[in-house]
Design a protein around this motif. Structure first.
Motif, PDB file in Angstrom:
ATOM      1  N   ALA A  79       0.833  -1.202   0.000  1.00  0.00           N
ATOM      2  CA  ALA A  79       0.000   0.000   0.000  1.00  0.00           C
ATOM      3  C   ALA A  79       0.868   1.253   0.000  1.00  0.00           C
ATOM      4  O   ALA A  79       0.547   2.249  -0.670  1.00  0.00           O
ATOM      5  CB  ALA A  79      -0.929   0.002   1.208  1.00  0.00           C
TER       6      ALA A  79
ATOM      7  N   GLY B 133       1.805   2.286  -3.337  1.00  0.00           N
ATOM      8  CA  GLY B 133       0.718   2.683  -4.220  1.00  0.00           C
ATOM      9  C   GLY B 133      -0.137   1.556  -4.756  1.00  0.00           C
ATOM     10  O   GLY B 133      -1.050   1.806  -5.545  1.00  0.00           O
ATOM     11  N   VAL B 134       0.119   0.312  -4.349  1.00  0.00           N
ATOM     12  CA  VAL B 134      -0.661  -0.829  -4.832  1.00  0.00           C
ATOM     13  C   VAL B 134      -2.073  -0.758  -4.253  1.00  0.00           C
ATOM     14  O   VAL B 134      -2.260  -0.464  -3.066  1.00  0.00           O
ATOM     15  CB  VAL B 134       0.010  -2.157  -4.446  1.00  0.00           C
ATOM     16  CG1 VAL B 134      -0.884  -3.347  -4.791  1.00  0.00           C
ATOM     17  CG2 VAL B 134       1.356  -2.288  -5.142  1.00  0.00           C
ATOM     18  N   VAL B 135      -3.063  -1.038  -5.089  1.00  0.00           N
ATOM     19  CA  VAL B 135      -4.457  -1.008  -4.648  1.00  0.00           C
ATOM     20  C   VAL B 135      -5.098  -2.373  -4.842  1.00  0.00           C
ATOM     21  O   VAL B 135      -4.561  -3.253  -5.530  1.00  0.00           O
ATOM     22  CB  VAL B 135      -5.262   0.077  -5.407  1.00  0.00           C
ATOM     23  CG1 VAL B 135      -4.683   1.455  -5.168  1.00  0.00           C
ATOM     24  CG2 VAL B 135      -5.325  -0.238  -6.909  1.00  0.00           C
TER      25      VAL B 135
ATOM     26  N   SER C  16      -5.856  -5.197  -8.147  1.00  0.00           N
ATOM     27  CA  SER C  16      -4.825  -4.977  -9.157  1.00  0.00           C
ATOM     28  C   SER C  16      -4.105  -6.294  -9.443  1.00  0.00           C
ATOM     29  O   SER C  16      -4.236  -7.274  -8.693  1.00  0.00           O
ATOM     30  CB  SER C  16      -3.815  -3.940  -8.661  1.00  0.00           C
ATOM     31  OG  SER C  16      -3.170  -4.392  -7.474  1.00  0.00           O
TER      32      SER C  16
ATOM     33  N   VAL D 118     -10.466   4.779  -5.932  1.00  0.00           N
ATOM     34  CA  VAL D 118      -9.180   4.154  -6.235  1.00  0.00           C
ATOM     35  C   VAL D 118      -8.211   5.112  -6.922  1.00  0.00           C
ATOM     36  O   VAL D 118      -7.006   5.101  -6.637  1.00  0.00           O
ATOM     37  CB  VAL D 118      -9.396   2.889  -7.105  1.00  0.00           C
ATOM     38  CG1 VAL D 118      -8.073   2.360  -7.634  1.00  0.00           C
ATOM     39  CG2 VAL D 118     -10.099   1.805  -6.288  1.00  0.00           C
ATOM     40  N   ALA D 119      -8.723   5.959  -7.797  1.00  0.00           N
ATOM     41  CA  ALA D 119      -7.826   6.783  -8.622  1.00  0.00           C
ATOM     42  C   ALA D 119      -8.146   8.279  -8.591  1.00  0.00           C
ATOM     43  O   ALA D 119      -7.510   9.053  -9.305  1.00  0.00           O
ATOM     44  CB  ALA D 119      -7.846   6.287 -10.069  1.00  0.00           C
TER      45      ALA D 119
ATOM     46  N   MET E  48      -4.127   2.672 -13.907  1.00  0.00           N
ATOM     47  CA  MET E  48      -3.728   1.652 -12.927  1.00  0.00           C
ATOM     48  C   MET E  48      -2.245   1.314 -12.980  1.00  0.00           C
ATOM     49  O   MET E  48      -1.753   0.542 -12.149  1.00  0.00           O
ATOM     50  CB  MET E  48      -4.546   0.383 -13.163  1.00  0.00           C
ATOM     51  CG  MET E  48      -6.016   0.520 -12.781  1.00  0.00           C
ATOM     52  SD  MET E  48      -6.257   0.687 -10.995  1.00  0.00           S
ATOM     53  CE  MET E  48      -5.831  -0.993 -10.483  1.00  0.00           C
TER      54      MET E  48
ATOM     55  N   GLY F 227       0.462   2.792 -12.121  1.00  0.00           N
ATOM     56  CA  GLY F 227       1.209   3.066 -10.905  1.00  0.00           C
ATOM     57  C   GLY F 227       0.525   2.579  -9.647  1.00  0.00           C
ATOM     58  O   GLY F 227       0.938   2.915  -8.525  1.00  0.00           O
ATOM     59  N   ARG F 228      -0.513   1.776  -9.808  1.00  0.00           N
ATOM     60  CA  ARG F 228      -1.304   1.313  -8.661  1.00  0.00           C
ATOM     61  C   ARG F 228      -1.339  -0.214  -8.576  1.00  0.00           C
ATOM     62  O   ARG F 228      -2.266  -0.789  -8.020  1.00  0.00           O
ATOM     63  CB  ARG F 228      -2.722   1.879  -8.751  1.00  0.00           C
ATOM     64  CG  ARG F 228      -2.772   3.402  -8.649  1.00  0.00           C
ATOM     65  CD  ARG F 228      -4.193   3.935  -8.817  1.00  0.00           C
ATOM     66  NE  ARG F 228      -4.273   5.351  -8.483  1.00  0.00           N
ATOM     67  CZ  ARG F 228      -4.049   6.345  -9.322  1.00  0.00           C
ATOM     68  NH1 ARG F 228      -3.726   6.066 -10.591  1.00  0.00           N
ATOM     69  NH2 ARG F 228      -4.145   7.598  -8.933  1.00  0.00           N
ATOM     70  N   GLY F 229      -0.368  -0.856  -9.162  1.00  0.00           N
ATOM     71  CA  GLY F 229      -0.303  -2.313  -9.128  1.00  0.00           C
ATOM     72  C   GLY F 229      -0.670  -2.971 -10.432  1.00  0.00           C
ATOM     73  O   GLY F 229      -0.505  -4.186 -10.589  1.00  0.00           O
TER      74      GLY F 229
END
Length: 270
Positions: A31, A34-36, A39, A77-78, A96, A98-100
């Motif tokens: 987290a 930046g992982v959500v 993903s 989420v974004a 997404m 950069g978010r996983g």
């Protein structure tokens, strides 16, 4: 705890209890990077932690791609107010990145061939695509939805696409509410009839002040060969208590914690 193994859907083998990684697994470290949820990285993390089951959600993009996403928009989420249904696949992939990483349902099924997916059909437009995509993987997929109509549409689409067996399935909220009432009224025959064609009941422990995952419901489900999975259970003491009550699965954001607990219980029982 449940019906004889010969009568179970392949999705429910081997024996319970099961840990279902809720929208994958996002650790504190992930987290911070930046992982959500939902993903590619979250599904991969759940798999790496040893989760055999991943619970996820399905929406469809503007260009018809079924994606793993819970909300119907991108706001939480974004920070983007657009709806998933109004965004094209390449735009969602960029958001997404950069978010996983975005993962489509097709990608998830191909990239994780030994994971069993629990799929909640969130949008009516996603039902046909979900059914078509899971058809070759029906032995390792459970299809559910808060809407029984969407759930049945996805199951029908799986058969239309050539599924050799029906995907496992859990009912919508209206059926669950009916079952809770029938159990409370001790309507055994009607409970059994309402459970026909189901493989699991995936329910919260409570809905507001109303207990749902009661011992009575669990007994009735087990008598019909149906499992009970409770969502979303993140406290270790709650996990222990529910497993002691007889539930067959825990849907949890803390799959790593739940897996360790389940393994300890199995070791202690041996």
């Amino acid at each position: 705890m449940n019906a004889p193994s010969a009568s179970r859907h392949p999705y429910l083998s081997p024996d319970a209890p099961r840990v279902l990684a809720h929208r994958g697994l996002v650790t504190e470290d992930a987290a911070a990077q930046g992982v959500v949820e939902n993903s590619f990285a979250a599904v991969a993390e759940a798999h790496a932690a040893g989760a055999a089951y991943v619970e996820s959600d399905c929406h469809v993009t503007a260009d018809g791609e079924v994606v793993l996403f819970h909300d119907d928009d991108l706001q939480r989420v974004a920070g983007d107010a657009r709806r998933i249904a109004d965004v094209r696949l390449h735009e969602l992939e960029e958001l997404m990145a950069g978010r996983g990483g975005l993962v489509t349902l097709g990608q998830a099924l191909e990239a994780f061939p030994d994971v069993r997916f629990n799929l909640d059909v969130k949008a009516e437009a996603a039902a046909e695509g979900v059914g078509r995509l899971v058809a070759p993987h029906a032995h390792r997929v459970l299809v559910t939805s808060f809407s029984d109509e969407r759930r049945r549409a996805a199951l029908a689409a799986a058969f239309a696409a050539g599924a050799e067996i029906r995907p496992a399935t859990s009912p919508g909220s209206a059926t669950v509410a009916r079952l809770v009432a029938l159990v409370a009224l001790r309507q055994g025959r009607r409970v059994k009839a309402a459970l026909e064609g189901l493989d699991a009941l995936q329910v919260p422990e409570r809905q507001g002040p109303l207990p749902v995952a009661t011992r009575g419901l669990i007994r009735a489900a087990h008598a019909a060969g149906v499992e009970v999975h409770v969502w979303t259970v993140n406290d270790e003491a709650d996990m222990q208590r529910l497993l002691d009550r007889g539930v067959d699965g825990l849907v949890t954001d803390r799959a790593d914690t739940a897996l360790a607990l389940v393994n300890d219980r199995r070791t202690s029982a041996d």
